[in-house]
Design a protein around this motif. Sequence first.
Motif, PDB file in Angstrom:
ATOM      1  N   ARG A   1       0.729  -1.066   0.063  1.00  0.00           N
ATOM      2  CA  ARG A   1       0.227   0.072   0.131  1.00  0.00           C
ATOM      3  C   ARG A   1       0.763   1.673   0.281  1.00  0.00           C
ATOM      4  O   ARG A   1       0.929   2.762  -0.615  1.00  0.00           O
ATOM      5  N   LEU A   2       1.771   1.304   0.599  1.00  0.00           N
ATOM      6  CA  LEU A   2       3.002   2.228   0.620  1.00  0.00           C
ATOM      7  C   LEU A   2       3.578   2.704  -0.241  1.00  0.00           C
ATOM      8  O   LEU A   2       3.289   3.711  -1.190  1.00  0.00           O
ATOM      9  N   ARG A   3       3.858   1.522  -1.672  1.00  0.00           N
ATOM     10  CA  ARG A   3       4.388   1.195  -2.137  1.00  0.00           C
ATOM     11  C   ARG A   3       3.650   2.310  -3.390  1.00  0.00           C
ATOM     12  O   ARG A   3       4.053   3.176  -4.690  1.00  0.00           O
ATOM     13  N   ASP A   4       2.450   1.284  -3.471  1.00  0.00           N
ATOM     14  CA  ASP A   4       1.564   1.711  -4.687  1.00  0.00           C
ATOM     15  C   ASP A   4       1.155   4.470  -4.414  1.00  0.00           C
ATOM     16  O   ASP A   4       1.198   4.417  -5.227  1.00  0.00           O
ATOM     17  N   ALA A   5       0.842   3.697  -2.964  1.00  0.00           N
ATOM     18  CA  ALA A   5       0.629   5.625  -2.713  1.00  0.00           C
ATOM     19  C   ALA A   5       2.063   6.480  -3.447  1.00  0.00           C
ATOM     20  O   ALA A   5       1.832   7.686  -3.935  1.00  0.00           O
ATOM     21  N   TYR A   6       3.353   5.473  -2.899  1.00  0.00           N
ATOM     22  CA  TYR A   6       4.668   6.503  -3.679  1.00  0.00           C
ATOM     23  C   TYR A   6       5.070   6.549  -4.308  1.00  0.00           C
ATOM     24  O   TYR A   6       5.158   7.596  -5.295  1.00  0.00           O
ATOM     25  N   ALA A   7       4.606   5.738  -5.122  1.00  0.00           N
ATOM     26  CA  ALA A   7       4.991   5.397  -6.977  1.00  0.00           C
ATOM     27  C   ALA A   7       3.424   4.557  -8.310  1.00  0.00           C
ATOM     28  O   ALA A   7       4.110   4.412  -9.161  1.00  0.00           O
ATOM     29  N   GLY A   8       2.961   4.370  -7.147  1.00  0.00           N
ATOM     30  CA  GLY A   8       1.891   3.146  -7.752  1.00  0.00           C
ATOM     31  C   GLY A   8       1.223   4.397  -9.807  1.00  0.00           C
ATOM     32  O   GLY A   8       0.641   2.693 -10.655  1.00  0.00           O
ATOM     33  N   ASP A   9       1.016   4.749  -9.824  1.00  0.00           N
ATOM     34  CA  ASP A   9       1.118   6.205 -10.799  1.00  0.00           C
ATOM     35  C   ASP A   9       1.832   5.907 -11.714  1.00  0.00           C
ATOM     36  O   ASP A   9       2.733   6.324 -12.361  1.00  0.00           O
ATOM     37  N   GLY A  10       3.091   5.447 -11.440  1.00  0.00           N
ATOM     38  CA  GLY A  10       4.426   5.983 -11.732  1.00  0.00           C
ATOM     39  C   GLY A  10       4.702   7.226 -12.015  1.00  0.00           C
ATOM     40  O   GLY A  10       5.971   7.893 -12.421  1.00  0.00           O
ATOM     41  N   ARG A  11       4.656   7.787 -11.112  1.00  0.00           N
ATOM     42  CA  ARG A  11       5.194   9.245 -10.741  1.00  0.00           C
ATOM     43  C   ARG A  11       5.781   9.513  -9.315  1.00  0.00           C
ATOM     44  O   ARG A  11       4.924  10.650  -8.773  1.00  0.00           O
ATOM     45  N   PRO A  12       6.418   8.861  -8.737  1.00  0.00           N
ATOM     46  CA  PRO A  12       6.822   9.608  -7.452  1.00  0.00           C
ATOM     47  C   PRO A  12       7.587  10.999  -7.615  1.00  0.00           C
ATOM     48  O   PRO A  12       8.034  11.903  -8.403  1.00  0.00           O
ATOM     49  N   ASP A  13       7.621  11.427  -6.226  1.00  0.00           N
ATOM     50  CA  ASP A  13       8.226  12.777  -6.391  1.00  0.00           C
ATOM     51  C   ASP A  13       8.884  12.371  -4.835  1.00  0.00           C
ATOM     52  O   ASP A  13       8.728  12.096  -3.472  1.00  0.00           O
ATOM     53  N   ALA A  14       9.561  13.689  -4.274  1.00  0.00           N
ATOM     54  CA  ALA A  14      10.251  14.500  -2.277  1.00  0.00           C
ATOM     55  C   ALA A  14       9.627  14.220  -1.917  1.00  0.00           C
ATOM     56  O   ALA A  14       9.180  13.772  -0.968  1.00  0.00           O
ATOM     57  N   THR A  15       7.943  14.758  -2.954  1.00  0.00           N
ATOM     58  CA  THR A  15       6.575  15.396  -1.345  1.00  0.00           C
ATOM     59  C   THR A  15       5.979  13.354  -1.112  1.00  0.00           C
ATOM     60  O   THR A  15       6.314  13.518   0.282  1.00  0.00           O
ATOM     61  N   ARG A  16       6.118  12.913  -1.926  1.00  0.00           N
ATOM     62  CA  ARG A  16       5.404  11.568  -0.967  1.00  0.00           C
ATOM     63  C   ARG A  16       6.786  10.740  -0.654  1.00  0.00           C
ATOM     64  O   ARG A  16       6.008   9.902   0.105  1.00  0.00           O
ATOM     65  N   MET A  17       7.904  10.783  -0.765  1.00  0.00           N
ATOM     66  CA  MET A  17       8.600  10.352  -0.495  1.00  0.00           C
ATOM     67  C   MET A  17       8.824  11.088   1.623  1.00  0.00           C
ATOM     68  O   MET A  17       8.747  10.054   2.037  1.00  0.00           O
ATOM     69  N   ARG A  18       8.861  12.279   1.577  1.00  0.00           N
ATOM     70  CA  ARG A  18       8.154  12.462   2.726  1.00  0.00           C
ATOM     71  C   ARG A  18       7.589  12.057   3.574  1.00  0.00           C
ATOM     72  O   ARG A  18       6.997  11.876   4.138  1.00  0.00           O
ATOM     73  N   ARG A  19       6.433  12.064   2.419  1.00  0.00           N
ATOM     74  CA  ARG A  19       4.774  11.532   3.296  1.00  0.00           C
ATOM     75  C   ARG A  19       5.131   9.733   3.512  1.00  0.00           C
ATOM     76  O   ARG A  19       4.453   9.295   4.956  1.00  0.00           O
TER      77      ARG A  19
END
Length: 261
Positions: free
Chosen positions: A138-156
Amino acid sequence: MATETALLSHGRRGVVGGPVTLVLHGGGPGCHAASDFAAVMAARPDRAWLWADLPGYGRSAAAPGPRLTAAARALLALLDGLGVDRADVLAQSYGGSVALLVASEEPARFGRLVLVGSTPTATPNGVAGLLDTGLGTRLRDAYAGDGRPDATRMRRLIAGAEWWDGDRVPDALVEARFRADRAAAGAPGVPEDLGDRLAHVTAPVHLVWGRHDPFAGPAYAAALADALPRADLTVLHATAHHPQSERPDAVAALVDAHLRT
């Protein structure tokens, strides 16, 4: 400084010579040993640290085969290549599972182990329901599931699951993790369950646990300690899944106490 060879990406810190303490990171996006354990290694410069990035993390190439088995094989190849016959271990989460697999199959390779938040089985000591087996996905999907990870998501991700006080997560840690994730060699597979291997781990193990670890709480840690032949447990308050980053002084003190016993 990191070393990039056909072996795992790795590096050394602290003193030259003396007993080696091997450092292994967790399995979250962008995890790598040099960043995740930077504060602990800096707090104990009198120790001979050897950190390694497991297959598919940091600058280490991905490895075929079952996830833990492939990582254990690559780790042993690294130790053999460096002429390290025996080492103590400080590892977190996924890295701790790799260390337990090696310790169960080649007990002479490791001395003492300090494992932080490691969950090598869904049913420690035969007890079910203590591990959130889907949280990582679930964490990986929220971070990069749409193929658009960024630093803000990493912080979250770090603030929501790895640190108890998310407001204190340093910008430098977020940036280091995001950079490492962008450079990673591939998405991890599902690790094997090591429930039937734990009774074969004869090395002394000290489990370090965050009181507020969302993956598995202190009840899981206690059951895991019962499943290991020679294990002790310390639970740290006001800490989640990454106490080595959030409370490095406490973790460094526990490392001293266990590895110098």
